[in-house]
Design a protein around this motif. Sequence first.
Motif, PDB file in Angstrom:
ATOM      1  N   ARG A  66     -41.482  54.691  29.205  1.00 49.60           N
ATOM      2  CA  ARG A  66     -42.589  55.638  29.125  1.00 49.60           C
ATOM      3  C   ARG A  66     -43.143  55.978  30.515  1.00 49.60           C
ATOM      4  O   ARG A  66     -43.973  56.873  30.652  1.00 49.60           O
ATOM      5  CB  ARG A  66     -43.706  55.085  28.239  1.00 49.60           C
ATOM      6  CG  ARG A  66     -43.293  54.954  26.779  1.00 49.60           C
ATOM      7  CD  ARG A  66     -44.479  54.550  25.913  1.00 49.60           C
ATOM      8  NE  ARG A  66     -44.103  54.433  24.512  1.00 49.60           N
ATOM      9  CZ  ARG A  66     -44.083  55.442  23.649  1.00 49.60           C
ATOM     10  NH1 ARG A  66     -44.398  56.658  24.074  1.00 49.60           N
ATOM     11  NH2 ARG A  66     -43.753  55.254  22.386  1.00 49.60           N
ATOM     12  N   LEU A  67     -42.692  55.246  31.511  1.00 41.08           N
ATOM     13  CA  LEU A  67     -43.099  55.510  32.892  1.00 41.08           C
ATOM     14  C   LEU A  67     -42.049  56.371  33.574  1.00 41.08           C
ATOM     15  O   LEU A  67     -40.925  56.488  33.102  1.00 41.08           O
ATOM     16  CB  LEU A  67     -43.270  54.192  33.653  1.00 41.08           C
ATOM     17  CG  LEU A  67     -44.180  53.146  33.006  1.00 41.08           C
ATOM     18  CD1 LEU A  67     -44.237  51.897  33.884  1.00 41.08           C
ATOM     19  CD2 LEU A  67     -45.583  53.711  32.776  1.00 41.08           C
ATOM     20  N   GLY A  68     -42.418  56.961  34.693  1.00 37.81           N
ATOM     21  CA  GLY A  68     -41.470  57.744  35.475  1.00 37.81           C
ATOM     22  C   GLY A  68     -41.441  57.262  36.912  1.00 37.81           C
ATOM     23  O   GLY A  68     -42.276  56.450  37.344  1.00 37.81           O
ATOM     24  N   SER A  69     -40.480  57.765  37.679  1.00 38.47           N
ATOM     25  CA  SER A  69     -40.417  57.432  39.099  1.00 38.47           C
ATOM     26  C   SER A  69     -39.691  58.539  39.839  1.00 38.47           C
ATOM     27  O   SER A  69     -38.853  59.242  39.275  1.00 38.47           O
ATOM     28  CB  SER A  69     -39.709  56.090  39.321  1.00 38.47           C
ATOM     29  OG  SER A  69     -38.389  56.114  38.803  1.00 38.47           O
ATOM     30  N   ARG A  70     -40.024  58.694  41.113  1.00 35.75           N
ATOM     31  CA  ARG A  70     -39.373  59.707  41.940  1.00 35.75           C
ATOM     32  C   ARG A  70     -39.483  59.288  43.395  1.00 35.75           C
ATOM     33  O   ARG A  70     -40.410  58.588  43.800  1.00 35.75           O
ATOM     34  CB  ARG A  70     -40.008  61.085  41.725  1.00 35.75           C
ATOM     35  CG  ARG A  70     -41.478  61.164  42.100  1.00 35.75           C
ATOM     36  CD  ARG A  70     -42.114  62.459  41.619  1.00 35.75           C
ATOM     37  NE  ARG A  70     -43.533  62.518  41.985  1.00 35.75           N
ATOM     38  CZ  ARG A  70     -44.431  63.297  41.385  1.00 35.75           C
ATOM     39  NH1 ARG A  70     -44.060  64.074  40.372  1.00 35.75           N
ATOM     40  NH2 ARG A  70     -45.686  63.301  41.783  1.00 35.75           N
ATOM     41  N   VAL A  71     -38.510  59.723  44.183  1.00 35.14           N
ATOM     42  CA  VAL A  71     -38.536  59.453  45.616  1.00 35.14           C
ATOM     43  C   VAL A  71     -38.366  60.723  46.449  1.00 35.14           C
ATOM     44  O   VAL A  71     -38.588  60.712  47.649  1.00 35.14           O
ATOM     45  CB  VAL A  71     -37.455  58.428  46.039  1.00 35.14           C
ATOM     46  CG1 VAL A  71     -37.768  57.064  45.481  1.00 35.14           C
ATOM     47  CG2 VAL A  71     -36.066  58.880  45.630  1.00 35.14           C
ATOM     48  N   GLY A  72     -37.945  61.842  45.796  1.00 38.26           N
ATOM     49  CA  GLY A  72     -37.726  63.064  46.568  1.00 38.26           C
ATOM     50  C   GLY A  72     -36.643  62.858  47.615  1.00 38.26           C
ATOM     51  O   GLY A  72     -35.691  62.105  47.412  1.00 38.26           O
ATOM     52  N   ASN A  73     -36.781  63.492  48.764  1.00 38.76           N
ATOM     53  CA  ASN A  73     -35.765  63.392  49.816  1.00 38.76           C
ATOM     54  C   ASN A  73     -36.048  62.285  50.808  1.00 38.76           C
ATOM     55  O   ASN A  73     -35.247  62.046  51.717  1.00 38.76           O
ATOM     56  CB  ASN A  73     -35.653  64.731  50.555  1.00 38.76           C
ATOM     57  CG  ASN A  73     -35.145  65.838  49.657  1.00 38.76           C
ATOM     58  OD1 ASN A  73     -34.282  65.610  48.815  1.00 38.76           O
ATOM     59  ND2 ASN A  73     -35.685  67.040  49.815  1.00 38.76           N
ATOM     60  N   ARG A  74     -37.177  61.603  50.667  1.00 39.28           N
ATOM     61  CA  ARG A  74     -37.569  60.625  51.687  1.00 39.28           C
ATOM     62  C   ARG A  74     -36.799  59.316  51.540  1.00 39.28           C
ATOM     63  O   ARG A  74     -36.537  58.639  52.522  1.00 39.28           O
ATOM     64  CB  ARG A  74     -39.068  60.337  51.578  1.00 39.28           C
ATOM     65  CG  ARG A  74     -39.934  61.570  51.712  1.00 39.28           C
ATOM     66  CD  ARG A  74     -41.414  61.200  51.666  1.00 39.28           C
ATOM     67  NE  ARG A  74     -41.743  60.320  50.555  1.00 39.28           N
ATOM     68  CZ  ARG A  74     -41.968  60.730  49.317  1.00 39.28           C
ATOM     69  NH1 ARG A  74     -41.859  62.016  49.010  1.00 39.28           N
ATOM     70  NH2 ARG A  74     -42.287  59.876  48.367  1.00 39.28           N
ATOM     71  N   LEU A  75     -36.509  58.936  50.293  1.00 38.30           N
ATOM     72  CA  LEU A  75     -35.838  57.669  49.982  1.00 38.30           C
ATOM     73  C   LEU A  75     -36.605  56.479  50.546  1.00 38.30           C
ATOM     74  O   LEU A  75     -36.034  55.487  50.980  1.00 38.30           O
ATOM     75  CB  LEU A  75     -34.391  57.666  50.492  1.00 38.30           C
ATOM     76  CG  LEU A  75     -33.473  58.708  49.864  1.00 38.30           C
ATOM     77  CD1 LEU A  75     -32.057  58.549  50.400  1.00 38.30           C
ATOM     78  CD2 LEU A  75     -33.476  58.618  48.345  1.00 38.30           C
ATOM     79  N   THR A  76     -37.944  56.614  50.578  1.00 35.53           N
ATOM     80  CA  THR A  76     -38.790  55.483  50.928  1.00 35.53           C
ATOM     81  C   THR A  76     -39.280  54.864  49.624  1.00 35.53           C
ATOM     82  O   THR A  76     -38.651  55.010  48.594  1.00 35.53           O
ATOM     83  CB  THR A  76     -39.964  55.954  51.801  1.00 35.53           C
ATOM     84  OG1 THR A  76     -40.665  57.002  51.115  1.00 35.53           O
ATOM     85  CG2 THR A  76     -39.454  56.486  53.139  1.00 35.53           C
ATOM     86  N   ALA A  77     -40.405  54.158  49.661  1.00 40.41           N
ATOM     87  CA  ALA A  77     -40.920  53.555  48.433  1.00 40.41           C
ATOM     88  C   ALA A  77     -41.174  54.649  47.399  1.00 40.41           C
ATOM     89  O   ALA A  77     -41.753  55.689  47.719  1.00 40.41           O
ATOM     90  CB  ALA A  77     -42.206  52.797  48.732  1.00 40.41           C
ATOM     91  N   PRO A  78     -40.769  54.427  46.148  1.00 37.01           N
ATOM     92  CA  PRO A  78     -40.905  55.480  45.130  1.00 37.01           C
ATOM     93  C   PRO A  78     -42.332  55.625  44.647  1.00 37.01           C
ATOM     94  O   PRO A  78     -43.148  54.710  44.758  1.00 37.01           O
ATOM     95  CB  PRO A  78     -40.001  54.975  44.008  1.00 37.01           C
ATOM     96  CG  PRO A  78     -40.082  53.486  44.127  1.00 37.01           C
ATOM     97  CD  PRO A  78     -40.158  53.202  45.613  1.00 37.01           C
ATOM     98  N   GLU A  79     -42.612  56.800  44.090  1.00 39.06           N
ATOM     99  CA  GLU A  79     -43.836  56.987  43.334  1.00 39.06           C
ATOM    100  C   GLU A  79     -43.584  56.527  41.908  1.00 39.06           C
ATOM    101  O   GLU A  79     -42.582  56.908  41.304  1.00 39.06           O
ATOM    102  CB  GLU A  79     -44.242  58.465  43.303  1.00 39.06           C
ATOM    103  CG  GLU A  79     -44.958  58.950  44.529  1.00 39.06           C
ATOM    104  CD  GLU A  79     -45.548  60.334  44.321  1.00 39.06           C
ATOM    105  OE1 GLU A  79     -46.702  60.538  44.731  1.00 39.06           O
ATOM    106  OE2 GLU A  79     -44.860  61.193  43.757  1.00 39.06           O
ATOM    107  N   LEU A  80     -44.474  55.720  41.392  1.00 37.13           N
ATOM    108  CA  LEU A  80     -44.430  55.327  39.995  1.00 37.13           C
ATOM    109  C   LEU A  80     -45.383  56.242  39.235  1.00 37.13           C
ATOM    110  O   LEU A  80     -46.516  56.478  39.678  1.00 37.13           O
ATOM    111  CB  LEU A  80     -44.844  53.866  39.832  1.00 37.13           C
ATOM    112  CG  LEU A  80     -44.708  53.274  38.429  1.00 37.13           C
ATOM    113  CD1 LEU A  80     -43.236  53.146  38.032  1.00 37.13           C
ATOM    114  CD2 LEU A  80     -45.400  51.913  38.353  1.00 37.13           C
ATOM    115  N   LEU A  81     -44.921  56.778  38.100  1.00 34.94           N
ATOM    116  CA  LEU A  81     -45.711  57.718  37.316  1.00 34.94           C
ATOM    117  C   LEU A  81     -46.123  57.075  35.996  1.00 34.94           C
ATOM    118  O   LEU A  81     -45.302  56.422  35.327  1.00 34.94           O
ATOM    119  CB  LEU A  81     -44.908  58.983  37.036  1.00 34.94           C
ATOM    120  CG  LEU A  81     -44.259  59.659  38.257  1.00 34.94           C
ATOM    121  CD1 LEU A  81     -43.425  60.863  37.812  1.00 34.94           C
ATOM    122  CD2 LEU A  81     -45.310  60.074  39.264  1.00 34.94           C
TER     123      LEU A  81
END
Length: 236
Positions: A66-81
């Motif tokens: 039920r959670l999401g995650s993304r890192v975009g192009n940075r490939l650093t620590a992800p955002e947890l949604l």
Amino acid sequence: MGEIIGVVERLWRYPVKSTAGEQLDAVEVDERGLAGDRLYAVRDGSGKFGSGKNTRRFRRMDGLLRLGSRVGNRLTAPELLDPLGSPVADPDAFLRAYLQRDDVELAREDTVSHLDQLPVSVLTTATLDRLRELLPTTVLDERRFRPNILLRTPPGTAPFVEDTWFGHRTTAPSGLTLAFVRSSERCVMTGTAQPGLPHAPEILRTIARTHQNRLDALATVPRPGRLQLGDQLTLG
């Protein structure tokens, strides 16, 4: 020239293992898989990673889908949604409250792999369409099966065509090469509820009955390269 087996329709990576994925337009792929895929996981105090099942490496933690995650192009620590799709300011504190466990944290991959099996999962529209025929009242799309690549197959392609690729390689326009090895054995995550997809245990039962509980094509990456939407994949 090899046989064209399909066109890349969607690309997915899952920056935090067992959370919902991030759609991509293009991505670099190396021996580990899609850049940033399952690079992080929810780790408990015993060192096991949050998953939909219990194994030697994984611990079942209900609710992660039920959670999401993304890192975009940075490939650093992800955002947890969170379940509403909003970024979480403090992932560790949120996860402890959400999972009601005080021993969990968001952890980057170290010496123990976060991958369930092989680096890349490919699923075809031919197979997905067949499942829709078998389960006409079930809300069903590729998110149920967490592939990295959804491949749009030519008209008339037989369902479960992925099985015929094992032992062969496919090449993308960039020179990226995938070597198909086997399929994934499916678990309860195929029917687990996630945003937009209600609980559907009939999916796993149907895969077990019609295709020996296996679905997709798992591949290694003998030659790294770039993959993007619209790429034609050819079988050598």
